[in-house]
Write a protein that holds these residues in place. Structure first.
Motif, PDB file in Angstrom:
ATOM      1  N   MET A   1       0.842  -1.186   0.000  1.00 47.87           N
ATOM      2  CA  MET A   1       0.000   0.000   0.000  1.00 47.87           C
ATOM      3  C   MET A   1       0.883   1.243   0.000  1.00 47.87           C
ATOM      4  N   ASN A   2       0.482   2.251  -0.764  1.00 48.34           N
ATOM      5  CA  ASN A   2       1.254   3.487  -0.852  1.00 48.34           C
ATOM      6  C   ASN A   2       1.377   4.159   0.520  1.00 48.34           C
ATOM      7  N   ASP A 109      -6.259   1.359  -7.864  1.00 52.35           N
ATOM      8  CA  ASP A 109      -5.126   0.557  -7.389  1.00 52.35           C
ATOM      9  C   ASP A 109      -4.691   0.970  -5.986  1.00 52.35           C
ATOM     10  N   ALA A 110      -4.928   2.234  -5.642  1.00 51.84           N
ATOM     11  CA  ALA A 110      -4.617   2.697  -4.291  1.00 51.84           C
ATOM     12  C   ALA A 110      -5.765   2.426  -3.331  1.00 51.84           C
ATOM     13  N   VAL A 112      -8.068  -0.057  -3.425  1.00 48.98           N
ATOM     14  CA  VAL A 112      -8.313  -1.467  -3.100  1.00 48.98           C
ATOM     15  C   VAL A 112      -7.515  -1.943  -1.880  1.00 48.98           C
ATOM     16  N   PRO A 113      -6.198  -1.737  -1.819  1.00 46.31           N
ATOM     17  CA  PRO A 113      -5.481  -2.206  -0.625  1.00 46.31           C
ATOM     18  C   PRO A 113      -5.879  -1.470   0.644  1.00 46.31           C
ATOM     19  N   LEU A 114      -6.290  -0.210   0.509  1.00 46.35           N
ATOM     20  CA  LEU A 114      -6.762   0.535   1.679  1.00 46.35           C
ATOM     21  C   LEU A 114      -8.046  -0.091   2.202  1.00 46.35           C
ATOM     22  N   ALA A 116      -9.095  -3.160   1.638  1.00 44.51           N
ATOM     23  CA  ALA A 116      -8.789  -4.511   2.110  1.00 44.51           C
ATOM     24  C   ALA A 116      -8.200  -4.491   3.518  1.00 44.51           C
ATOM     25  N   ASP A 117      -7.319  -3.549   3.773  1.00 47.64           N
ATOM     26  CA  ASP A 117      -6.686  -3.436   5.087  1.00 47.64           C
ATOM     27  C   ASP A 117      -7.725  -3.103   6.164  1.00 47.64           C
ATOM     28  N   GLN A 120     -10.186  -6.035   6.758  1.00 41.37           N
ATOM     29  CA  GLN A 120      -9.544  -7.142   7.479  1.00 41.37           C
ATOM     30  C   GLN A 120      -9.368  -6.796   8.961  1.00 41.37           C
ATOM     31  N   LEU A 155     -12.773  -9.325  -5.324  1.00 39.76           N
ATOM     32  CA  LEU A 155     -11.744  -9.498  -4.301  1.00 39.76           C
ATOM     33  C   LEU A 155     -12.340  -9.838  -2.935  1.00 39.76           C
TER      34      LEU A 155
END
Length: 233
Positions: A1-2, A109-110, A112-114, A116-117, A120, A155
């Motif tokens: 993640m950025n 792209d930035a 999605v991981p934010l 997801a984190d 979770q 996802l």
């Protein structure tokens, strides 16, 4: 993640509920600078936990332990203090007023991981990853019909649009609203609630009319979540 840049907003207070939701917004302003200025202006009394720019830069405006002021008057699945129960992410986009456009790949792209984190860490279920229009259908349109919910769904981060085993239950308009309320929407403004549902689950045609396809999609969503005996009549 950025790397995340801190850009503190004074607009927050204490939570009164545990985090169980994630609400996605678009900024609906002409550019990112205008949005950041408003979200950090004490007089504006609005904020979010994060902002994701079109180039993928992520900013933190409010700590997750605090109640950011992003959802306003809202309701989802019986929760009326959505701000207390949620993390709010603003996604830079001019919105319907200033030239609504697709969300670029660099931004997604930035994001999605934010997402997801956050999901979770808090154990947020996919059905509680929602748009602002889902929790405030009479007031809001964001993130709108161009947002790529399907990407999040693939996802496991949001509820997917049902595409198989669809059957029209032929509910009356009132029956559709009862089913929509069971799914989680505020249906006090019926056409607005239908429109919000379409933006989320049938974005190619957003007209506020609960047609056979909408009925079939909603029935499948409910059946995927509940025993068949509990489906709306």
């Amino acid at each position: 993640m950025n790397a995340i840049i801190d850009c503190p907003s004074p607009n927050h207070d204490e939570r009164t509920l545990p985090v169980s939701m994630l609400v996605l917004h678009y900024t609906g302003m002409q550019d990112a600078a205008s949005a950041i200025a408003r979200l950090t202006d004490a007089e504006a009394k609005v904020s979010s936990h994060y902002l994701v720019a079109e180039d993928g830069q992520v900013m933190r405006l409010v700590g997750e332990d605090r109640r950011a002021w992003h959802a306003g008057k809202a309701l989802w699945r019986g929760i009326s203090d959505v701000n207390s129960a949620s993390i709010g992410i603003e996604i830079v986009n001019p919105g319907h007023e200033f030239g609504y456009r697709p969300f670029p790949a660099s931004q997604m792209d930035a994001l999605v991981p934010l997402v997801a984190d956050i999901v979770q860490r808090y154990g947020i279920e996919p059905a509680n990853v929602v748009g602002h229009s889902d929790v405030a259908p009479a007031r809001k349109q964001d993130p709108g019909e161009l947002f790529d919910w399907e990407l999040l769904a693939r996802l496991g981060l949001a509820v997917p649009r049902p595409r198989k085993n669809l059957a029209d239950p032929h509910w009356t308009p009132g029956g559709f609203l009862l089913a929509l309320e069971r799914f989680g929407y505020d249906v006090s403004d019926g056409p607005a609630a239908v429109t919000a549902f379409q933006r989320r689950f049938r974005p190619e045609t957003v007209d506020g009319i609960a047609d056979g396809e909408c009925r079939a999609i909603l029935l499948r969503l409910l059946l995927d979540r509940e025993p068949i005996a509990n489906a709306p009549a």
